[in-house]
Design a protein around this motif. Structure first.
Motif, mmCIF file in Angstrom:
data_model
loop_
_atom_site.group_PDB
_atom_site.id
_atom_site.type_symbol
_atom_site.label_atom_id
_atom_site.label_comp_id
_atom_site.label_asym_id
_atom_site.label_seq_id
_atom_site.Cartn_x
_atom_site.Cartn_y
_atom_site.Cartn_z
ATOM 1 N N ARG A 1 94.251 18.678 45.008
ATOM 2 C CA ARG A 1 94.934 17.586 44.289
ATOM 3 C C ARG A 1 95.668 16.688 45.274
ATOM 4 O O ARG A 1 96.107 17.107 46.336
ATOM 5 C CB ARG A 1 95.858 18.134 43.221
ATOM 6 N N TYR B 1 111.638 18.148 42.131
ATOM 7 C CA TYR B 1 110.317 18.159 42.768
ATOM 8 C C TYR B 1 109.806 19.595 42.923
ATOM 9 O O TYR B 1 108.657 19.896 42.577
ATOM 10 C CB TYR B 1 110.410 17.464 44.145
ATOM 11 N N LEU C 1 106.271 18.497 54.415
ATOM 12 C CA LEU C 1 106.561 19.356 53.261
ATOM 13 C C LEU C 1 106.348 20.840 53.580
ATOM 14 O O LEU C 1 106.448 21.688 52.688
ATOM 15 C CB LEU C 1 105.700 18.936 52.055
ATOM 16 N N VAL D 1 106.369 20.663 40.992
ATOM 17 C CA VAL D 1 105.161 20.789 41.821
ATOM 18 C C VAL D 1 104.598 22.218 41.720
ATOM 19 O O VAL D 1 103.379 22.416 41.660
ATOM 20 C CB VAL D 1 105.487 20.373 43.287
ATOM 21 N N ALA E 1 98.987 14.155 45.050
ATOM 22 C CA ALA E 1 100.092 14.061 44.086
ATOM 23 C C ALA E 1 101.139 13.028 44.496
ATOM 24 O O ALA E 1 102.263 13.378 44.842
ATOM 25 C CB ALA E 1 100.736 15.443 43.937
ATOM 26 N N PRO E 2 100.799 11.756 44.463
ATOM 27 C CA PRO E 2 101.765 10.734 44.877
ATOM 28 C C PRO E 2 102.843 10.467 43.821
ATOM 29 O O PRO E 2 102.638 10.730 42.635
ATOM 30 C CB PRO E 2 100.892 9.486 45.051
ATOM 31 N N SER E 3 103.963 9.932 44.269
ATOM 32 C CA SER E 3 105.031 9.490 43.361
ATOM 33 C C SER E 3 104.972 7.979 43.248
ATOM 34 O O SER E 3 104.998 7.291 44.275
ATOM 35 C CB SER E 3 106.405 9.894 43.908
ATOM 36 N N ARG F 1 98.685 18.567 52.054
ATOM 37 C CA ARG F 1 99.740 17.546 52.031
ATOM 38 C C ARG F 1 100.351 17.448 53.423
ATOM 39 O O ARG F 1 100.036 18.248 54.311
ATOM 40 C CB ARG F 1 100.803 17.911 50.986
HETATM 41 N N1 GLU Z 1 104.944 13.785 45.288
HETATM 42 C C1 GLU Z 1 105.118 14.152 46.655
HETATM 43 C C2 GLU Z 1 105.191 12.904 47.526
HETATM 44 O O1 GLU Z 1 104.775 11.844 47.082
HETATM 45 C C3 GLU Z 1 104.008 15.035 47.201
HETATM 46 C C4 GLU Z 1 104.066 16.386 46.629
HETATM 47 C C5 GLU Z 1 103.083 17.392 47.170
HETATM 48 O O2 GLU Z 1 101.996 17.010 47.649
HETATM 49 O O3 GLU Z 1 103.377 18.574 47.080
HETATM 50 O O4 GLU Z 1 105.656 12.998 48.626
#
Ligand code: GLU
Length: 318
Positions: A10, A209, A231, A213, A12-14, A227
């Motif tokens: 996946r 978050y 992170l 997540v 997963a952008p914000s 990612r």
């Molecule tokens: N939503 C997070 C972001 O935009 C990424 C989260 C993830 O990949 O675990 O930095």
């Protein structure tokens, strides 16, 4: 017996700003790894922050990804539509006695941390993001006082009581195939205590978050989390939440970051590296691939079982 379930990846952008080159690397790697593994690729919109996330940014993300040639296998999951899932997990942790309402503001935390450090003559510990570990004594507040404070309408965050949450747990391993910030691969033991009492929700928002997540990766059956390396340390919190909530642990692949010319992390406010700005300046998706270090002619990276039975990256460019 061989597990026949296809792997699930996946991105997963914000939607709180424009996608930049760092997001492009993440999305392209995820998509290529999923396709190469014969797996599924999902798009998740991480929009729990209702103040900073907008539908306009979400539309732009989708447009940018399509322009890059990225497609996904089901309708995107939007976190703002699944608050009930997070609230249920939060309740379970609350019922287990692992949460407490914490009332100190960010400024008060900083002030309390420096007061304690002056008193002890030692610097107050910081979490992996550099913020002071929560020093509040709210953890010990009598239930009655808690209720009274909540009744005043005071803002608060639900924090995980880290000592209680980790007490009696065995080491929590996870497999890393991309690399830790200091370049190691293999099996790591999670170190959630480095974060202190992390925030899992706020008075008005049932998920941080970390909580959202972790729940979403489990609910969506994500087997491979690809990612950015920024992170990596957060994975320790996610691994702990998986243990507490009885959720499976994906394989983790933290890829290198695309840095700005001055060596700093790209930010959503630096418009010169936004995909939209680059596209408007006439660059092509092939140019973007080259700029993030993915050679268009090269085979996409694959995660394959390595000699030691662990996952390694073959033909990787990161
Ligand atoms: N939503 C997070 C972001 O935009 C990424 C989260 C993830 O990949 O675990 O930095």
């Amino acid at each position: 017996m061989q597990d026949e379930t296809p792997p699930v990846f996946r991105f997963a952008p914000s939607p709180n700003g424009e996608l930049h080159l760092g997001h492009a690397l993440s999305a392209l790697l995820n998509h290529a790894m999923a396709r190469r593994a014969g797996g599924r690729f999902l798009l998740r919109i991480e929009d729990i922050d209702r103040e900073r996330c907008t539908p306009a940014f979400e539309r732009q993300i989708i447009e940018d990804l399509h322009w890059l040639g990225i497609d996904w296998d089901e309708a995107p999951r939007r976190q703002s539509e699944h608050f009930d899932d997070y609230a249920a997990a939060l309740d379970a942790l609350g019922d287990a006695g692992l949460l407490y309402p914490a009332f100190l503001s960010r400024g008060e935390i900083r002030a309390e941390a420096s007061r304690r450090s002056e008193m002890s003559g030692r610097s107050w510990p910081a979490d992996p993001d550099g913020a002071p570990i929560y020093p509040g004594s709210d953890r010990e507040l009598p239930e009655e006082e808690r209720r009274a404070l909540i009744a005043t309408g005071a803002p608060f965050a639900w924090r995980l009581d880290m000592s209680a949450a980790t007490a009696g747990l065995p080491p929590l391993p996870f497999v890393e195939t991309g690399g830790s910030p200091d370049g190691r691969l293999g099996t790591f033991a999670a170190d959630p205590a480095a974060w202190g009492d992390v925030i899992l929700a706020r008075r008005d928002v049932p998920a941080s978050y970390h909580l959202a997540v972790t729940i979403d990766d489990a609910l969506q059956g994500v087997t491979h989390v690809v990612r950015g390396r920024d992170l990596f340390a957060s994975t320790s919190v996610h691994r702990l939440l998986q243990a507490l909530l009885g959720l499976p642990t994906p394989v983790y692949h933290h890829h290198r970051l695309v840095l700005a010319d001055d060596g700093r992390k790209l930010s959503k406010s630096a418009r010169d590296t936004s995909l939209r700005a680059l596209r408007q300046a006439g660059l092509t998706p092939a140019d973007i691939r080259r700029m993030v270090g993915l050679d268009a002619a090269e085979a996409p990276p694959a995660m394959m079982p390595g000699a030691a039975g662990e996952w390694t990256e073959a033909a990787a460019t990161d």
